[in-house]
Each structure stands twice: as C-alpha cells, then as structure tokens.
Design an enzyme around this catalytic site. Structure first.
Site, PDB file in Angstrom:
ATOM      1  N   ILE A  24       0.805  -1.221   0.000  1.00 50.27           N
ATOM      2  CA  ILE A  24       0.000   0.000   0.000  1.00 50.27           C
ATOM      3  C   ILE A  24       0.838   1.272   0.000  1.00 50.27           C
ATOM      4  CG2 ILE A  24      -0.161   0.173   2.516  1.00 50.27           C
ATOM      5  CD1 ILE A  24      -3.004   0.893  -0.005  1.00 50.27           C
ATOM      6  N   TYR A  25       2.104   1.198   0.398  1.00 51.52           N
ATOM      7  CA  TYR A  25       2.906   2.410   0.549  1.00 51.52           C
ATOM      8  C   TYR A  25       3.030   3.146  -0.784  1.00 51.52           C
ATOM      9  CZ  TYR A  25       4.335   0.734   5.194  1.00 51.52           C
ATOM     10  OH  TYR A  25       4.360   0.283   6.495  1.00 51.52           O
ATOM     11  N   THR A  26       2.621   4.396  -0.783  1.00 53.09           N
ATOM     12  CA  THR A  26       2.574   5.257  -1.969  1.00 53.09           C
ATOM     13  C   THR A  26       2.031   4.501  -3.180  1.00 53.09           C
ATOM     14  OG1 THR A  26       4.960   4.870  -2.362  1.00 53.09           O
ATOM     15  CG2 THR A  26       4.346   6.886  -1.216  1.00 53.09           C
ATOM     16  N   LYS A  27       0.958   3.758  -2.913  1.00 53.58           N
ATOM     17  CA  LYS A  27       0.200   3.053  -3.954  1.00 53.58           C
ATOM     18  C   LYS A  27       1.067   2.075  -4.756  1.00 53.58           C
ATOM     19  CE  LYS A  27      -2.788   7.120  -4.454  1.00 53.58           C
ATOM     20  NZ  LYS A  27      -3.336   8.140  -5.369  1.00 53.58           N
ATOM     21  N   GLY A  28       2.014   1.439  -4.057  1.00 54.77           N
ATOM     22  CA  GLY A  28       2.885   0.465  -4.701  1.00 54.77           C
ATOM     23  C   GLY A  28       4.195   1.040  -5.196  1.00 54.77           C
TER      24      GLY A  28
END
Length: 363
Positions: free
Chosen positions: A59-63
């Site tokens: 999920i971090y910065t949308k991948g």
C-alpha cells in the site's frame, strides 16, 4: 551500538539490524514523501552503514515504494541476498474488488505476486500480515502463508497490528499443525504509545516473537520539531496523519524532557526518543522512517545515545500508560495476593485481612 549489531528475530535464525529502514516515505504519491532519487540515496547510506533490514508494504505510496526499492536493487551491485527485504499484504489497492484486500488465501497469493513484480525479486525474506482481518479464519491465513514458505517465495512470516489473543491463537495452530509460525510482530510503540506493554509485548516475549516497533517518534511528534513555542503551527505535510499540532500537557512534558536530555547528551530529541524504544525489553529491531538524509542521520545517531537508568526512569514516569483490565490488577495486586504474607525475592507481599495463621484455622 551500530547497525551491524545484528539480532536474531524471535525464535528464528534471521539476523536483522537494530534499526530497520521503513519506506512508507518513498514516493510522492501521498503528497509528502521523498523522490525516487532521494529514496535511493537514503537506502545507499543505510546499507553502507551496515543496515540490512528494509521494510515496505504493497500500500505504501500506492505500490511505488516497492517499485523504487526494486529499481534500486536492479541498478546497483548490492547482492540481493545480503538484505532482509520485507513487505506486507492486507491493504486493498483495487477499490471495488472485495478480494483485493484482507487475509484470505486468494488475497495473500495475488498480493505477493504483485509485490514480487514491483520489487523485481523472486522472494521476500519477511512477509507481514499488515492488520487483523476479522472476516477470514486464521487457519486459512496460516495455511496459505505456510504454502508460500514451502514454495520458497517467502522465507519467514510475521504479523502486525493484531490483538494478542489472535496472534497467540495463530501461533498455537501453527505449532500443532506443523506450519510456519510468526517470527515477528509489528506494533506501534513509543513514549506516547505504551499500552502495548499490557499484553502484546509480554505475549511476544513468552511466545518467542521478535517485536519491531513502528512510529517510535509517534509520526514525528517526538522528533523535536514540535514545541510549546510553535503550538498549532504546521510543521510537515504529515500533520493530518499525526492528528494535528495541538497536544496535551503530558505530551509537552515528555517533549520538554527529551529536549533536556538531548542537550545533555549533545544529540537530538529524536535520537533520545528512539534510544528509549531500542532499549525496551522484547524489542528486536525498531522501524525508522526517513524522508530526507538529515532525518536518516538523526535516526542513526540514536544508536550512539546511552541512557542511564535515571534517564529512562524519568521518561518512564512521564509516559506511564494506563493498561486495560486485568493488567493493572495483575501488576499491582495479583502476585501479592497469591503469596500473601510471604517474602518472594526479598520483597514482602501483602497480608490479607483476617488471614488465617494455619491451615487448621480455615476449617
């Protein structure tokens, strides 16, 4: 102490640095992260200093965080196997798809395949369940994770942000069925969040699970940038995540004490706050998040900070948590009641009112 003072994670033989590099700040998709170039520089300095543990999540910065790490490893001569690379499943990157998030077998396998593609590797060293999924039987989750370990796509499994009773249940199921068990536990832990000392940390110690605290600076609140003088002023783009910039008196007392200790030790409040977490019983490796090289350097300085017993006691007193029932009862009364009228380890226990003097008097 430095980053090469490796510790084994829980009951496993996996060795990790005392500080793990968290990468939630890698990428600018959330409005306050670092550029790919800055993220690569941060990773280079961390690894050059002897650090071997890098943590991310789907999920971090949308991948994009995973992609930055993968691109970096492909573009350098760093040997992939020298790193302990971890990522997480659970969070949904595809709104509207009910099977794209959670801890079901379908979600776990598809999430891992996508993470491996972004990371540009064929395995992860540590695969984390990011949070508790009340809708999926824990047997299904543990079975799927064990299959991934057996397949060689995951080396070790771990869990984050889950109640102690569910973690314990999962460990017992894994033990009795011969499945892979959790090697580590991520929990929020700092001078402003100590309620985990009630059940989660004692559970982890008893079951041989390594504790890896996240947000040891409480989202930057304990970094030194927040003071009484600038109360209410925006200090970073993360203020919305940190809950704003208005804190209670107790928080400012902790910040004041960190500032005093930092001056005494010629370091920063952030380094002192991190040193306190690193020193806690049960903690194996502490997650640090750095958006800039300066922040990374401050975090690494914490390993050189030596806190005396009096220093720790003063911080403990200011941050003492209120624990949920029955932990306060157990800590304050139960041991004494069990040993009423006796001396254990040189400490005299309570005497019960009207305590019988002999067994005969009971009858």
């Amino acid at each position: 102490m430095d980053l090469t003072n490796y510790r084994t994670l829980g009951k496993s033989g996996l060795r990790v640095s005392p500080l793990t590099l968290g990468t939630m700040t890698f990428g600018e998709e959330w409005g306050w992260g670092s550029t790919p170039a800055d993220a690569e520089a941060i990773m280079s300095e961390y690894i050059a200093a002897g650090g071997n543990s890098i943590d991310t999540a789907n999920i971090y910065t949308k991948g994009h965080s995973e992609k930055i790490i993968g691109d970096y490893l492909k573009s350098t001569d760093i040997r992939r196997d020298q790193l302990v690379l971890s990522t997480k499943f659970y969070c949904n990157l595809y709104p509207g798809d009910p099977n794209a998030g959670g801890a079901s077998r379908k979600t776990i396998i598809s999430s891992l395949e996508n993470s491996l593609r972004r990371l540009q590797t064929d395995y992860v060293d540590l695969y984390w369940m990011h949070a508790f999924d009340p809708f999926t039987p824990i047997e299904e989750t543990m079975s799927a994770l064990h299959d991934l370990v057996t397949a060689g796509k995951v080396r070790y499994i771990a869990i984050s942000d889950t109640p102690a009773w569910k973690v314990a249940q999962a460990q017992m199921i894994a033990q009795f069925r011969g499945w892979s068990a959790f090697a580590a536990l991520q929990i929020e832990y700092s001078l402003l969040e100590r309620t985990v000392e009630g059940e989660l940390i004692p559970m982890a110690q008893d079951l041989g699970i390594g504790v890896m605290p996240w947000s040891p600076l409480r989202g930057g609140i304990l970094s030194g940038k927040y003071t009484r003088a600038n109360q209410g002023e925006t200090q970073s783009g993360r203020n919305s995540l940190e809950g704003g910039t208005h804190f209670d008196e107790n928080t400012y007392q902790i910040i004041d004490r960190l500032t005093e200790l930092a001056k005494e030790k010629e370091t920063t409040p952030a380094s002192v706050a991190l040193a306190w977490v690193v020193s806690r019983s049960g903690v194996t490796s502490t997650l640090i998040g750095a958006r800039t090289m300066g922040q990374l350097d401050q975090n690494l300085q914490s390993l050189a900070v030596s806190l005396s017993n009096n220093d720790i006691a003063s911080l403990d007193a200011l941050s003492k948590p209120v624990l949920n029932f029955p932990m306060e009862l157990i800590n304050n009364r139960a041991a004494n009641l069990a040993q009423a009228g006796t001396s254990v380890n040189g400490v005299s226990s309570l005497k019960l009112p009207l305590a019988p003097q002999s067994i005969k008097e009971v009858y």
